[in-house]
Design a protein around this motif. Structure first.
Motif, mmCIF file in Angstrom:
data_model
loop_
_atom_site.group_PDB
_atom_site.id
_atom_site.type_symbol
_atom_site.label_atom_id
_atom_site.label_comp_id
_atom_site.label_asym_id
_atom_site.label_seq_id
_atom_site.Cartn_x
_atom_site.Cartn_y
_atom_site.Cartn_z
ATOM 1 N N ASN A 118 1.679 -22.067 1.133
ATOM 2 C CA ASN A 118 2.887 -21.597 0.721
ATOM 3 C C ASN A 118 4.149 -22.335 0.990
ATOM 4 O OD1 ASN A 118 2.353 -21.064 3.451
ATOM 5 N ND2 ASN A 118 3.695 -19.447 3.527
ATOM 6 N N VAL A 119 5.090 -22.472 -0.113
ATOM 7 C CA VAL A 119 6.268 -23.186 -0.140
ATOM 8 C C VAL A 119 7.386 -22.439 0.512
ATOM 9 C CG1 VAL A 119 8.026 -24.402 -1.676
ATOM 10 C CG2 VAL A 119 5.198 -24.827 -1.816
ATOM 11 N N VAL A 120 8.090 -23.024 1.308
ATOM 12 C CA VAL A 120 9.464 -22.118 1.623
ATOM 13 C C VAL A 120 10.720 -22.769 1.482
ATOM 14 C CG1 VAL A 120 8.231 -21.291 3.651
ATOM 15 C CG2 VAL A 120 9.385 -23.371 3.935
ATOM 16 N N GLY A 121 10.658 -23.917 0.620
ATOM 17 C CA GLY A 121 11.767 -24.534 0.276
ATOM 18 C C GLY A 121 11.702 -25.521 -0.877
ATOM 19 N N VAL A 122 12.672 -25.675 -1.877
ATOM 20 C CA VAL A 122 12.431 -26.783 -2.988
ATOM 21 C C VAL A 122 13.492 -27.285 -3.324
ATOM 22 C CG1 VAL A 122 11.732 -26.916 -5.383
ATOM 23 C CG2 VAL A 122 10.376 -25.425 -3.864
ATOM 24 N N GLN A 123 13.727 -28.786 -3.560
ATOM 25 C CA GLN A 123 14.802 -29.487 -3.840
ATOM 26 C C GLN A 123 14.531 -30.041 -5.296
ATOM 27 O OE1 GLN A 123 15.950 -32.022 -0.463
ATOM 28 N NE2 GLN A 123 17.805 -30.788 -0.354
ATOM 29 N N VAL A 124 15.508 -30.471 -5.884
ATOM 30 C CA VAL A 124 15.208 -31.252 -7.123
ATOM 31 C C VAL A 124 16.415 -32.157 -7.241
ATOM 32 C CG1 VAL A 124 16.775 -29.511 -8.567
ATOM 33 C CG2 VAL A 124 14.691 -31.370 -9.751
ATOM 34 N N LYS A 125 15.958 -33.439 -7.776
ATOM 35 C CA LYS A 125 16.948 -34.561 -7.895
ATOM 36 C C LYS A 125 16.667 -35.295 -9.373
ATOM 37 C CE LYS A 125 18.334 -38.891 -5.950
ATOM 38 N NZ LYS A 125 18.184 -39.895 -7.028
ATOM 39 N N GLY A 126 17.865 -35.653 -10.020
ATOM 40 C CA GLY A 126 17.636 -36.393 -11.235
ATOM 41 C C GLY A 126 17.709 -37.738 -10.760
ATOM 42 N N ASP A 127 17.552 -38.607 -11.835
ATOM 43 C CA ASP A 127 17.663 -40.179 -11.776
ATOM 44 C C ASP A 127 19.117 -40.813 -12.058
ATOM 45 O OD1 ASP A 127 17.416 -39.548 -14.682
ATOM 46 O OD2 ASP A 127 16.664 -41.626 -14.791
ATOM 47 N N ASP A 128 20.056 -39.605 -12.455
ATOM 48 C CA ASP A 128 21.282 -40.234 -12.986
ATOM 49 C C ASP A 128 22.529 -39.178 -12.257
ATOM 50 O OD1 ASP A 128 23.594 -41.225 -14.321
ATOM 51 O OD2 ASP A 128 23.154 -40.309 -16.170
ATOM 52 N N LYS A 129 22.867 -38.292 -12.960
ATOM 53 C CA LYS A 129 23.897 -37.581 -12.294
ATOM 54 C C LYS A 129 23.649 -36.482 -11.112
ATOM 55 C CE LYS A 129 26.863 -37.785 -16.474
ATOM 56 N NZ LYS A 129 27.500 -36.925 -17.691
ATOM 57 N N LEU A 130 22.372 -35.750 -11.407
ATOM 58 C CA LEU A 130 21.951 -34.705 -10.543
ATOM 59 C C LEU A 130 21.496 -35.435 -9.060
ATOM 60 C CD1 LEU A 130 21.505 -31.837 -10.189
ATOM 61 C CD2 LEU A 130 18.988 -32.146 -10.972
ATOM 62 N N LYS A 131 22.203 -35.006 -8.261
ATOM 63 C CA LYS A 131 21.984 -35.583 -6.686
ATOM 64 C C LYS A 131 21.102 -34.424 -6.192
ATOM 65 C CE LYS A 131 24.875 -38.564 -7.468
ATOM 66 N NZ LYS A 131 24.406 -40.120 -7.839
ATOM 67 N N TRP A 132 20.530 -34.710 -4.984
ATOM 68 C CA TRP A 132 19.537 -33.790 -4.463
ATOM 69 C C TRP A 132 20.235 -32.168 -4.342
ATOM 70 C CZ3 TRP A 132 14.738 -34.204 -3.973
ATOM 71 C CH2 TRP A 132 14.230 -35.686 -3.868
ATOM 72 N N THR A 133 19.439 -31.411 -5.067
ATOM 73 C CA THR A 133 20.128 -30.022 -5.188
ATOM 74 C C THR A 133 19.006 -28.895 -4.718
ATOM 75 O OG1 THR A 133 21.151 -30.368 -7.101
ATOM 76 C CG2 THR A 133 21.093 -28.150 -6.969
ATOM 77 N N GLU A 134 19.384 -28.176 -3.825
ATOM 78 C CA GLU A 134 18.503 -27.242 -3.045
ATOM 79 C C GLU A 134 18.209 -25.955 -4.097
ATOM 80 O OE1 GLU A 134 17.290 -25.039 0.884
ATOM 81 O OE2 GLU A 134 19.006 -26.224 0.913
ATOM 82 N N MET A 135 17.132 -25.659 -4.576
ATOM 83 C CA MET A 135 16.755 -24.375 -5.258
ATOM 84 C C MET A 135 16.751 -23.307 -4.682
ATOM 85 S SD MET A 135 14.119 -26.451 -8.085
ATOM 86 C CE MET A 135 14.358 -25.171 -9.399
ATOM 87 N N LYS A 136 16.984 -22.066 -5.219
ATOM 88 C CA LYS A 136 16.883 -20.820 -4.416
ATOM 89 C C LYS A 136 15.613 -20.073 -5.146
ATOM 90 C CE LYS A 136 20.375 -18.944 -6.000
ATOM 91 N NZ LYS A 136 21.548 -18.030 -6.346
#
Length: 280
Positions: free
Chosen positions: A210-228
C-alpha cells in the motif's frame, strides 16, 4: 564576553544540527533511492481476531473503492477482500496483503456466527485489500453490521472465502496478519485525466503493497511535485505533465521509497500504463 560567544556558537551549531534532523523524508529519499537498500520494516505481524463474510461479483467489481478497475487484469486475482472502515483508513490500506485463516469453533456456531471452516480447503489464504466494506448503521455490529466501526472485518471475494469456509456459513471468525506482498514485474502507473487534471493509478506494488505518498517530476519545467490521494490508490495533481518525461517516486507504508526514473517518455498519452521499479 568570550564565554558568551562560545555559548552563542554552541546554540547556533545545535540549531543547525536540529534543522538537518528535521528535513522531511521526501528530501531524504531524493538523495537516497533506498527501496533496494533499506530493509522493510514490514514483517509478519502478530495474529489478530476478526470475522469474514463474502460478497458476489466479478473481477470488475472487487476493486471498487480502491480504484482497481479489474482485479484480475491488475494482477491481484480473485484472492481479494473488502475491508471494514476501521481498516480501510480512507484508502491508505488499498494494496496491502493479509494472511487469513478460519478459526471457527463450536461455540461460535452456537452463537449464530458460523463455525463452518472448510476442513477440506486451505489452512489459510493470502489476500489483497482492494475494496471497502461499508458500514450498515441500521444493523448492530454483531448482527448484520459486520463492517461497522470499530470492528475489523474482511468481506472476501466469494472464491477466496470458499477456500477456507463453507458457503452455507455466511460468516466465520478468523485470524489475520499483515504480510509482505509478492508481485511479478514492476510497479505500474496508469495515467488518466486531461492536461489540467492528472489522475495516476498506482498498482502492482510489492513489499508493503500500500502506497501512502506519491511524487512526480518532469525532465524540464516540472520539479518534484507531491500528488494528493484522490481516492483509493488514485493520485491527482493539477501540475502540467504533458510533454515531459515523467519520473514517479512512491512511499510505502513501511517508509520505503521506490523511484522510477523517466518511466513515461515525453510522448506519453492519457490512458497508458508504464512499469517502474518495484520493492524487493
Amino acid at each position: 564576553m568570550a564565554s558568551s560567544s562560545i555559548i552563542l556558537l554552541f546554540l547556533v551549531a545545535f540549531a543547525i544540527r536540529d534543522a538537518h534532523a528535521s528535513v522531511n523524508s521526501w528530501s531524504y529519499a531524493a538523495h537516497n533511492n533506498i527501496a533496494g537498500r533499506r530493509r522493510s520494516t514490514l514483517a509478519f505481524s502478530p495474529w489478530k481476531q476478526a470475522h469474514a463474510t463474502f460478497y458476489e461479483g466479478g473481477s470488475g467489481t472487487f476493486g471498487g473503492a480502491c480504484g482497481y478497475e479489474d482485479v484480475v487484469k491488475d494482477g491481484y486475482g480473485m484472492d481479494t477482500a473488502a475491508v471494514s472502515t476501521s481498516m480501510f483508513k480512507g484508502g491508505e490500506t488499498c494494496g496491502g496483503c493479509y494472511e487469513i485463516r478460519c478459526v471457527a469453533s463450536d461455540s461460535s456456531s452456537q452463537q449464530g456466527q458460523g463455525g463452518g471452516c472448510n476442513k477440506g480447503g486451505q489452512s489459510s489464504i493470502f489476500v489483497t485489500a482492494t475494496n471497502l466494506c461499508p458500514p450498515n448503521y441500521n444493523q448492530a455490529g454483531d448482527n448484520g453490521g459486520w463492517c461497522n466501526p470499530p470492528r475489523e472485518h474482511f468481506d472476501l471475494a466469494k472464491p477466496a472465502f470458499l477456500k477456507i469456509a463453507q458457503y452455507k456459513t455466511g460468516i466465520v471468525p478468523v485470524q489475520y496478519r499483515r504480510v509482505p506482498c509478492k508481485k511479478q514485474g514492476g510497479i505500474r502507473y496508469t495515467i488518466t485525466g486531461n492536461p489540467y487534471f492528472n489522475l495516476v493509478k498506482v498498482w502492482n506494488v510489492g513489499g508493503a503493497g500500500n502506497v501512502v505518498g506519491v511524487q512526480v517530476k518532469g525532465d524540464d519545467k516540472l520539479k518534484w511535485t507531491e500528488m494528493k490521494r484522490n481516492w483509493g490508490q488514485k493520485w491527482e495533481t493539477n501540475a502540467m505533465l504533458v510533454g515531459e518525461s515523467l519520473t514517479f517516486r512512491v512511499r510505502a507504508s513501511d517508509e520505503r521509497y521506490s523511484t522510477s526514473w523517466h518511466v513515461a517518455p515525453k510522448n506519453w498519452q492519457f490512458g497508458q500504463t508504464f512499469e517502474g521499479k518495484n520493492f524487493n
